[in-house]
Design a protein around this motif. Structure first.
Motif, PDB file in Angstrom:
ATOM      1  N   LEU A 271      41.185 -18.606  16.229  1.00 46.28           N
ATOM      2  CA  LEU A 271      40.983 -19.591  15.172  1.00 46.28           C
ATOM      3  C   LEU A 271      40.017 -20.622  15.720  1.00 46.28           C
ATOM      4  CD1 LEU A 271      42.061 -20.203  12.292  1.00 46.28           C
ATOM      5  CD2 LEU A 271      43.701 -21.743  13.357  1.00 46.28           C
ATOM      6  N   ARG A 272      38.938 -20.894  14.970  1.00 44.55           N
ATOM      7  CA  ARG A 272      37.886 -21.760  15.465  1.00 44.55           C
ATOM      8  C   ARG A 272      38.441 -23.115  15.920  1.00 44.55           C
ATOM      9  NH1 ARG A 272      32.965 -23.448  11.620  1.00 44.55           N
ATOM     10  NH2 ARG A 272      34.615 -24.789  10.808  1.00 44.55           N
ATOM     11  N   VAL A 277      45.372 -17.836  18.565  1.00 45.79           N
ATOM     12  CA  VAL A 277      46.472 -18.546  17.901  1.00 45.79           C
ATOM     13  C   VAL A 277      47.469 -17.548  17.317  1.00 45.79           C
ATOM     14  CG1 VAL A 277      47.097 -20.095  16.007  1.00 45.79           C
ATOM     15  CG2 VAL A 277      45.023 -20.526  17.331  1.00 45.79           C
ATOM     16  N   VAL A 278      48.766 -17.878  17.495  1.00 39.93           N
ATOM     17  CA  VAL A 278      49.848 -17.134  16.839  1.00 39.93           C
ATOM     18  C   VAL A 278      50.570 -18.116  15.932  1.00 39.93           C
ATOM     19  CG1 VAL A 278      52.090 -15.999  17.129  1.00 39.93           C
ATOM     20  CG2 VAL A 278      50.171 -15.407  18.638  1.00 39.93           C
ATOM     21  N   ILE A 279      50.749 -17.720  14.663  1.00 32.93           N
ATOM     22  CA  ILE A 279      51.499 -18.538  13.711  1.00 32.93           C
ATOM     23  C   ILE A 279      52.714 -17.729  13.243  1.00 32.93           C
ATOM     24  CG2 ILE A 279      51.471 -19.730  11.486  1.00 32.93           C
ATOM     25  CD1 ILE A 279      48.470 -20.125  11.843  1.00 32.93           C
ATOM     26  N   TYR A 290      51.007 -21.760  17.748  1.00 33.23           N
ATOM     27  CA  TYR A 290      50.850 -21.730  19.205  1.00 33.23           C
ATOM     28  C   TYR A 290      49.364 -21.429  19.486  1.00 33.23           C
ATOM     29  CZ  TYR A 290      55.800 -20.746  18.387  1.00 33.23           C
ATOM     30  OH  TYR A 290      57.082 -20.784  17.923  1.00 33.23           O
ATOM     31  N   ALA A 291      48.644 -22.401  20.073  1.00 31.94           N
ATOM     32  CA  ALA A 291      47.185 -22.243  20.256  1.00 31.94           C
ATOM     33  C   ALA A 291      46.791 -22.283  21.734  1.00 31.94           C
ATOM     34  CB  ALA A 291      46.452 -23.345  19.478  1.00 31.94           C
TER      35      ALA A 291
END
Length: 343
Positions: A271-272, A277-279, A290-291
């Motif tokens: 994700l820019r 990233v995990v959502i 979680y980034a």
């Protein structure tokens, strides 16, 4: 985990039940001892009344003894007078009696003289006999009064000793009961504290069981696990420019990142501005993000458990070190994660 908690709750309830029974037994015993103590207090009060009566009685006895002693002194004086009179009479009679034996009335001048002497002697003998009988009676009275005095003293002593003995026994029993009550109270306090701790434990276990059995994230607010082991480096500040909608955690290298709650992976990609990233969607419009992950171990659409490993922390540009950026959202609106994570 849930079955273990249920077993612990069952065991704790069993211990609590036994503790309650013990408390009930101690309470009944304490009440019984208080009943005995009340009876002893009543007996002591009755004894005090007896002691007051005994003091009055002893006072009367002392007055009687004093009177008896005074009588004894009077009788002794009278006895001394009688003894003195008898001595004088005997001194007077003895020569006459001796003379009479010598002449056997042979020297009497006539019957008139003999009659006068016989009458005189008879009168003297009669007076002497009267005085002697009086002296004997007085002596008996003295002995009787002395005996009464000794009996009164003995009676006084025995009764006083009996009252003191009874009083000592009552006080000893009272002290024993008070000591017993103190021990019972100490045991009760100990059991009450023990029961309080057990009930607190049961409540905690029930809460944990509720947490385990509940899949509503809102019910776990303030008790959610931290997503990674690290230190807070960035604070939640949605009004800042630019806004910070989550928190930044600094980690000691690439650390395990875990799901904070049960849910379903709805995003697993880059994700820019946030790297990998995990959502995860947790239901009821709650999401966790979680980034800056270095790796992810889950797939899109995968259902995850609470505390399940989802990836590894990676390079966090904002802190120029390894770490994790974490967000928690409700209806896509960011909420302060620190209010939801366990302290």
């Amino acid at each position: 985990m849930a079955s273990k908690l249920k077993e612990e709750i069952k065991t704790s309830k069993s211990v609590a039940k036994k503790t309650k029974k013990e408390l009930l037994r101690l309470t009944r015993k304490e009440r019984s001892m208080f009943g005995e103590l009340a009876k002893i207090e009543d007996d002591i009060q009755d004894l005090q009344k007896k002691l007051f009566k005994q003091e009055d009685k002893l006072q009367n006895l002392n007055e009687q003894i004093k009177t008896t002693s005074q009588k004894h002194q009077v009788l002794q004086t009278e006895m001394d007078v009688i003894t003195s009179n008898l001595s004088k009479m005997l001194e007077a009679l003895w020569p006459v009696h001796t003379k009479r034996l010598e002449d056997k009335l042979g020297q009497m001048e006539g019957w008139e003289q003999a009659d006068r002497k016989f009458t005189w002697l008879s009168s003297l003998y009669s007076d002497a006999r009267t005085q002697l009988e009086k002296a004997e009676n007085q002596q008996k009275l003295i002995l009787k009064n002395l005996e009464e005095q000794r009996n009164l003293k003995n009676s006084e002593t025995e009764e006083l000793q009996e009252i003191n003995k009874t009083n000592d026994n009552l006080l000893e029993n009272k002290l024993a009961l008070l000591s017993g009550i103190r021990k019972i109270r100490a045991q009760k306090i100990s059991r009450e504290e023990e029961l309080k701790d057990i009930l607190t434990t049961i409540n905690k276990l029930n809460y944990k069981l509720k947490i385990l059995s509940s899949k509503k994230i809102a019910a776990h607010k303030g008790n959610l696990p931290w997503p990674v082991k690290g230190t807070k480096a960035v604070s939640f500040n949605p009004s800042a420019k630019p806004p910070v909608r989550g928190i930044g955690l600094k980690t000691a290298g690439n650390m395990d990142v875990k799901s904070i709650f049960w849910g379903k992976v709805v995003h697993n990609d880059t994700l820019r501005g946030f790297g990998r990233v995990v959502i995860i969607y947790h239901g009821y419009n709650y999401y966790s993000l979680y980034a800056y992950l270095s790796q992810s171990f889950v797939k899109l659409g995968q259902e995850v458990e609470k505390d399940e490993l989802i990836g590894k922390s990676g390079y966090y540009p904002g802190i120029k070190d390894t770490g994790l950026y974490f967000e928690l959202r409700f209806h896509q609106k960011p909420v302060n994660p620190l209010k939801w994570l366990a302290h």
